[in-house]
Enzyme design. Structure first.
Site, PDB file in Angstrom:
ATOM      1  N   VAL A  12       0.835  -1.200   0.000  1.00 39.54           N
ATOM      2  CA  VAL A  12       0.000   0.000   0.000  1.00 39.54           C
ATOM      3  C   VAL A  12       0.871   1.250   0.000  1.00 39.54           C
ATOM      4  CG1 VAL A  12      -1.700   1.316   1.329  1.00 39.54           C
ATOM      5  CG2 VAL A  12      -1.965  -1.155   1.078  1.00 39.54           C
ATOM      6  N   ASP A  41      14.496   2.430  12.116  1.00 37.99           N
ATOM      7  CA  ASP A  41      14.217   1.127  12.704  1.00 37.99           C
ATOM      8  C   ASP A  41      12.877   1.234  13.418  1.00 37.99           C
ATOM      9  OD1 ASP A  41      13.985  -1.230  14.052  1.00 37.99           O
ATOM     10  OD2 ASP A  41      15.941  -1.120  15.059  1.00 37.99           O
ATOM     11  N   LEU A  42      11.837   0.739  12.801  1.00 37.47           N
ATOM     12  CA  LEU A  42      10.489   0.923  13.315  1.00 37.47           C
ATOM     13  C   LEU A  42      10.191   0.074  14.534  1.00 37.47           C
ATOM     14  CD1 LEU A  42       8.615   1.053   9.896  1.00 37.47           C
ATOM     15  CD2 LEU A  42       9.332   2.978  11.329  1.00 37.47           C
ATOM     16  N   TYR A  66       3.721  -5.799  10.133  1.00 44.79           N
ATOM     17  CA  TYR A  66       4.225  -7.166  10.006  1.00 44.79           C
ATOM     18  C   TYR A  66       3.078  -7.969   9.407  1.00 44.79           C
ATOM     19  CZ  TYR A  66       6.679 -11.495  11.267  1.00 44.79           C
ATOM     20  OH  TYR A  66       7.344 -12.706  11.230  1.00 44.79           O
ATOM     21  N   THR A  67       3.179  -8.332   8.131  1.00 46.08           N
ATOM     22  CA  THR A  67       2.054  -8.936   7.419  1.00 46.08           C
ATOM     23  C   THR A  67       2.220 -10.423   7.116  1.00 46.08           C
ATOM     24  OG1 THR A  67       3.005  -8.222   5.310  1.00 46.08           O
ATOM     25  CG2 THR A  67       1.406  -6.743   6.355  1.00 46.08           C
ATOM     26  N   THR A 106      -6.966  -4.536   9.867  1.00 51.68           N
ATOM     27  CA  THR A 106      -7.285  -5.723   9.087  1.00 51.68           C
ATOM     28  C   THR A 106      -8.596  -6.376   9.495  1.00 51.68           C
ATOM     29  OG1 THR A 106      -6.495  -7.988   8.617  1.00 51.68           O
ATOM     30  CG2 THR A 106      -5.885  -7.054  10.718  1.00 51.68           C
ATOM     31  N   ASP A 107      -9.177  -7.122   8.563  1.00 45.66           N
ATOM     32  CA  ASP A 107     -10.334  -7.966   8.852  1.00 45.66           C
ATOM     33  C   ASP A 107     -10.009  -9.048   9.871  1.00 45.66           C
ATOM     34  OD1 ASP A 107      -8.682  -8.797   6.514  1.00 45.66           O
ATOM     35  OD2 ASP A 107      -9.881 -10.622   6.637  1.00 45.66           O
ATOM     36  N   TYR A 130      -1.315 -12.602  14.286  1.00 42.79           N
ATOM     37  CA  TYR A 130      -1.369 -11.418  13.441  1.00 42.79           C
ATOM     38  C   TYR A 130      -2.573 -10.549  13.803  1.00 42.79           C
ATOM     39  CZ  TYR A 130      -2.256  -8.601   9.264  1.00 42.79           C
ATOM     40  OH  TYR A 130      -2.521  -7.562   8.416  1.00 42.79           O
ATOM     41  N   TRP A 155      -7.675  -8.514   2.159  1.00 46.40           N
ATOM     42  CA  TRP A 155      -7.359  -9.205   0.904  1.00 46.40           C
ATOM     43  C   TRP A 155      -6.704  -8.246  -0.093  1.00 46.40           C
ATOM     44  CZ3 TRP A 155     -11.227 -13.517  -0.870  1.00 46.40           C
ATOM     45  CH2 TRP A 155     -11.501 -14.368   0.211  1.00 46.40           C
TER      46      TRP A 155
END
Length: 298
Positions: A12, A41-42, A66-67, A106-107, A130, A155
């Protein structure tokens, strides 16, 4: 308006670079830094604080996350740092300077055993690490007291990198058939759509002076299964010249592809609130996919 875009190298984030450019000066931060991008550095609190204080943004857009859903089951520390603590930290820094934050969730914050699109006010109950860390991020940002919008999406795919669209196109070229899960339901949503809707919202939103705050659902309209999504990709792939031949797409149960993280069977989000509140247009997922694939075929 000075915008700080965090995670500008993600799926994104890459599209946000373009959609947010019209809002005013923009600073982009990524973990590695590249060219004019700042390095940060996140996962390090002080590094993030320095970034915000040195750039002095009026709007922070956090596209970092973190996905890796399955990896999060064992890489808990990294998932908690990026998904859970970072949004809260950004909120704290934003509140100090009366800035605002737009953040993505997120869903997966929902348990997923439903039969109707989930509203923003529906009870949460993540089924995996997650989802739990993303929910913690939502809650931490809200508790920070900063003006904020949390945009839940689902998605997400695009023409870039590794995602469901690019994977299905690759496999359709390599295999004689595709076997795809048919008992998980959601709304395929392109990264360009998320980025464009975000820019439209940000241009109209007044941060702390605006009563429109909190959580909004942002997905394409309508829904399908992963099997339905894959079938449409193959059909349009042939039509757009991205695939030389069609291949059968065989529906299978989730049990055929066991994963470390449990996936929700129902991920449809009700996006009526964001459309009525911000007057954004969210097309049917098939029209959204057509636009992305047509661009790939040119």
């Amino acid at each position: 308006m000075t915008v700080l875009l965090i995670g500008g190298d993600g799926q994104v984030g890459w599209f946000l670079r373009h959609s947010l450019a019209r809002l005013g000066p923009m600073v982009v931060a990524t973990r590695a830094g590249n060219g004019e991008d700042l390095s940060c550095d996140l996962t390090d609190v002080e590094s993030v604080r320095r970034l915000v204080r040195s750039t002095r943004p009026s709007l922070i857009v956090n596209a970092a996350a973190y996905t890796a859903v399955d990896a999060a089951e064992t890489d808990l520390a990294a998932a908690e740092a990026l998904n859970g603590r970072l949004p809260a930290l950004l909120g704290e820094e934003a509140r100090r300077r009366d800035a605002a934050v737009i953040h993505y969730s997120t869903d997966y914050v929902f348990p997923g055993g439903d039969s109707a699109p989930r509203k923003e006010t529906d009870p949460t109950g993540p089924a995996n690490v997650y989802g739990r860390t993303k929910l913690a991020g939502e809650q931490g940002l809200a508790a920070s007291g900063a003006a904020h919008l949390t945009l839940r999406t689902a998605w997400v795919y695009s023409r870039r990198g590794r995602n469901f669209l690019t994977t299905m196109l690759r496999l359709a070229r390599e295999r004689h058939e595709l076997r795809v899960v048919a008992d998980q339901h959601g709304s395929p949503t392109s990264a360009p759509l998320v980025a464009e809707a975000t820019a439209a919202i940000a241009s109209a939103w007044k941060g702390s002076d605006d009563p429109r705050q909190g959580i909004f659902h942002l997905t394409a309209s309508g829904g399908t299964t992963w099997h339905g999504f894959a079938s449409r990709i193959v059909e349009r792939g042939v039509a757009c010249g991205l695939l030389a031949n069609s291949v059968p797409v065989v529906p299978v149960a989730s049990a055929a592809f066991p994963t470390p993280a449990r996936r929700p069977t129902w991920s449809l989000l009700d996006n009526a609130r964001i459309q009525s509140t911000f007057a954004v247009t969210l097309p049917d997922w098939r029209d959204d996919l057509e636009r992305v694939m047509s661009a790939l075929g040119r």
